[in-house]
Design a protein around this motif. Structure first.
Motif, PDB file in Angstrom:
ATOM      1  N   LEU A  66       6.355 -10.004  -0.902  1.00  0.00           N
ATOM      2  CA  LEU A  66       7.212 -10.941  -0.178  1.00  0.00           C
ATOM      3  C   LEU A  66       6.396 -11.956   0.612  1.00  0.00           C
ATOM      4  N   THR A  67       5.263 -11.530   1.152  1.00  0.00           N
ATOM      5  CA  THR A  67       4.438 -12.407   1.986  1.00  0.00           C
ATOM      6  C   THR A  67       3.620 -13.393   1.159  1.00  0.00           C
ATOM      7  N   GLN A  68       3.132 -12.937   0.001  1.00  0.00           N
ATOM      8  CA  GLN A  68       2.263 -13.726  -0.881  1.00  0.00           C
ATOM      9  C   GLN A  68       1.044 -14.281  -0.124  1.00  0.00           C
ATOM     10  N   PRO A  69       0.245 -13.406   0.463  1.00  0.00           N
ATOM     11  CA  PRO A  69      -0.906 -13.876   1.251  1.00  0.00           C
ATOM     12  C   PRO A  69      -2.047 -14.351   0.366  1.00  0.00           C
ATOM     13  N   LYS A  70      -2.892 -15.174   0.962  1.00  0.00           N
ATOM     14  CA  LYS A  70      -4.109 -15.610   0.288  1.00  0.00           C
ATOM     15  C   LYS A  70      -5.294 -14.719   0.636  1.00  0.00           C
ATOM     16  N   VAL A  71      -5.184 -13.994   1.737  1.00  0.00           N
ATOM     17  CA  VAL A  71      -6.243 -13.072   2.139  1.00  0.00           C
ATOM     18  C   VAL A  71      -5.626 -11.927   2.927  1.00  0.00           C
ATOM     19  N   ILE A  72      -6.187 -10.735   2.771  1.00  0.00           N
ATOM     20  CA  ILE A  72      -5.769  -9.561   3.542  1.00  0.00           C
ATOM     21  C   ILE A  72      -6.909  -9.161   4.460  1.00  0.00           C
ATOM     22  N   LEU A  73      -6.630  -9.034   5.736  1.00  0.00           N
ATOM     23  CA  LEU A  73      -7.607  -8.583   6.723  1.00  0.00           C
ATOM     24  C   LEU A  73      -7.304  -7.126   7.048  1.00  0.00           C
ATOM     25  N   ALA A  74      -8.154  -6.214   6.600  1.00  0.00           N
ATOM     26  CA  ALA A  74      -7.986  -4.778   6.846  1.00  0.00           C
ATOM     27  C   ALA A  74      -8.724  -4.417   8.124  1.00  0.00           C
ATOM     28  N   MET A  75      -7.986  -4.111   9.176  1.00  0.00           N
ATOM     29  CA  MET A  75      -8.586  -3.848  10.486  1.00  0.00           C
ATOM     30  C   MET A  75      -8.519  -2.356  10.794  1.00  0.00           C
ATOM     31  N   GLY A  76      -9.575  -1.645  10.419  1.00  0.00           N
ATOM     32  CA  GLY A  76      -9.638  -0.222  10.692  1.00  0.00           C
ATOM     33  C   GLY A  76      -9.999   0.579   9.465  1.00  0.00           C
ATOM     34  N   ARG A  77     -10.484   1.787   9.709  1.00  0.00           N
ATOM     35  CA  ARG A  77     -10.983   2.638   8.626  1.00  0.00           C
ATOM     36  C   ARG A  77      -9.868   3.094   7.686  1.00  0.00           C
ATOM     37  N   VAL A  78      -8.727   3.539   8.235  1.00  0.00           N
ATOM     38  CA  VAL A  78      -7.641   4.021   7.392  1.00  0.00           C
ATOM     39  C   VAL A  78      -7.071   2.878   6.557  1.00  0.00           C
ATOM     40  N   ALA A  79      -6.931   1.704   7.165  1.00  0.00           N
ATOM     41  CA  ALA A  79      -6.441   0.538   6.431  1.00  0.00           C
ATOM     42  C   ALA A  79      -7.392   0.179   5.294  1.00  0.00           C
ATOM     43  N   ALA A  80      -8.689   0.186   5.582  1.00  0.00           N
ATOM     44  CA  ALA A  80      -9.680  -0.161   4.556  1.00  0.00           C
ATOM     45  C   ALA A  80      -9.674   0.859   3.423  1.00  0.00           C
ATOM     46  N   GLN A  81      -9.605   2.137   3.754  1.00  0.00           N
ATOM     47  CA  GLN A  81      -9.617   3.167   2.717  1.00  0.00           C
ATOM     48  C   GLN A  81      -8.400   3.048   1.809  1.00  0.00           C
ATOM     49  N   THR A  82      -7.246   2.757   2.384  1.00  0.00           N
ATOM     50  CA  THR A  82      -6.029   2.631   1.585  1.00  0.00           C
ATOM     51  C   THR A  82      -6.116   1.461   0.619  1.00  0.00           C
ATOM     52  N   LEU A  83      -6.652   0.346   1.082  1.00  0.00           N
ATOM     53  CA  LEU A  83      -6.694  -0.862   0.266  1.00  0.00           C
ATOM     54  C   LEU A  83      -7.841  -0.855  -0.743  1.00  0.00           C
ATOM     55  N   LEU A  84      -8.904  -0.124  -0.452  1.00  0.00           N
ATOM     56  CA  LEU A  84     -10.113  -0.226  -1.280  1.00  0.00           C
ATOM     57  C   LEU A  84     -10.400   0.995  -2.132  1.00  0.00           C
ATOM     58  N   ARG A  85      -9.602   2.053  -2.005  1.00  0.00           N
ATOM     59  CA  ARG A  85      -9.976   3.279  -2.691  1.00  0.00           C
ATOM     60  C   ARG A  85      -9.999   3.126  -4.208  1.00  0.00           C
ATOM     61  N   GLU A  86      -9.210   2.218  -4.763  1.00  0.00           N
ATOM     62  CA  GLU A  86      -9.218   2.026  -6.208  1.00  0.00           C
ATOM     63  C   GLU A  86     -10.394   1.183  -6.679  1.00  0.00           C
ATOM     64  N   SER A  87     -10.868   0.280  -5.839  1.00  0.00           N
ATOM     65  CA  SER A  87     -11.967  -0.600  -6.240  1.00  0.00           C
ATOM     66  C   SER A  87     -13.330  -0.083  -5.809  1.00  0.00           C
TER      67      SER A  87
END
Length: 298
Positions: free
Chosen positions: A218-239
């Motif tokens: 819905l937001t269609q962002p151009k960049v995602i800022l992951a602020m914190g360890r849990v946020a980073a792990q959730t977004l990056l665990r596949e890559s």
């Protein structure tokens, strides 16, 4: 299902008058009179006590009941009796949800155990057609966020708002939407803060990730800022298979991808309030995110 209570949690329960059954330590062994050397004494070993799943659920609900009397905490409307947590059901519900449908689903969500004892989910829907070039994803909400009912409140929110303003971005407001190029949509990686705060488990993160994916659509962002360890792990665990064991500081300074959207990792605002010396590094992270969102202006 199990419930791990440490000494602090048990002390909290005792103070609230909640009597919790807990396996007692084995009674001290009284040595018998020495037996003849030719007849060795066998020492039977009792199996470790295990708390049944039903007892674990009952304990959590008794905690919620006690907190309801003392602090106004309430369960979701449907959470009466035995709850079946179904994360898979969220995936289908979110396929075509708009902001109103997303807000309604999160308010009634019982997809994971984090809903037990929450006051209210921490979520801020945008206006029907609003978008934002920046999506800020934070770690699980704090107590102040739950009380306020929206992400990044109090001093943490003030710091983050000032950081975003420094790069020409403001928090997207549902009542007074701003242009997507100047807006940041803020959310947490999970939407609930349970009665007994704990780190979210993989099944909790998986349940809330369905909401996060719909927020991104819905937001269609151009960049995602992951602020914190849990946020980073959730977004990056596949890559990045090593993200679970990599310190947050070493995840910084790079551009990752989440479903084709660039991701920049930074420190959570709560950490920056305590650690002033790392604000310069956080500023560098913002500049990196800005270079992605507005490459023609950097």
């Amino acid at each position: 299902m199990s419930l791990d209570l440490d000494d602090r949690h048990r002390a909290m329960l005792q103070e609230m008058g909640v009597h919790v059954w807990w396996p007692q330590a084995d009674a001290p062994v009284v040595e018998a009179a020495p037996a003849p050397a030719s007849v060795p004494l066998a020492q039977p070993t009792a199996p470790p006590a295990v708390i049944p799943a039903e007892a674990s659920i009952a304990i959590e609900h008794r905690v919620v009941d006690a907190l309801s009397v003392r602090g106004g905490v309430s369960r979701p409307a449907q959470n009466t009796g035995s709850v079946v947590f179904d994360a898979d059901a969220v995936v289908g519900e979110m396929a075509h949800a708009d902001w109103a449908g997303l807000s309604e689903a999160i308010s009634a969500c019982q997809a994971c155990k984090l809903c037990v004892g929450r006051r209210a989910p921490v979520f801020s829907a945008m206006a029907a057609t609003a978008q934002a070039d920046w999506l800020v994803v934070g770690d699980p909400p704090e107590d102040g966020d739950e009380r306020a009912g929206f992400p990044f409140s109090d001093q943490v929110g003030l710091l983050l708002d000032n950081m975003l303003k420094a790069v020409g971005v403001t928090r997207q407001d549902a009542l007074a939407p701003v242009a997507a190029s100047q807006a940041a949509y803020l959310t947490h990686v999970v939407k609930c803060r349970p009665a007994l705060p704990r780190a979210p488990q993989p099944q909790d993160l998986a349940a809330c990730e369905s909401y996060l994916k719909r927020e991104i659509a819905l937001t269609q962002p151009k960049v995602i800022l992951a602020m914190g360890r849990v946020a980073a792990q959730t977004l990056l665990r596949e890559s990045d298979a090593q993200v679970g064991t990599t310190p947050l500081g070493k995840l910084r300074g790079q551009i990752y991808q989440y479903q084709g959207i660039p991701v920049v990792v930074s420190y959570p605002p709560t950490y920056l309030l305590r650690t002033q010396q790392d604000k310069a590094r956080a500023w560098a992270d913002l500049c990196l995110a800005l270079s992605v969102a507005r490459p023609d202006q950097v």
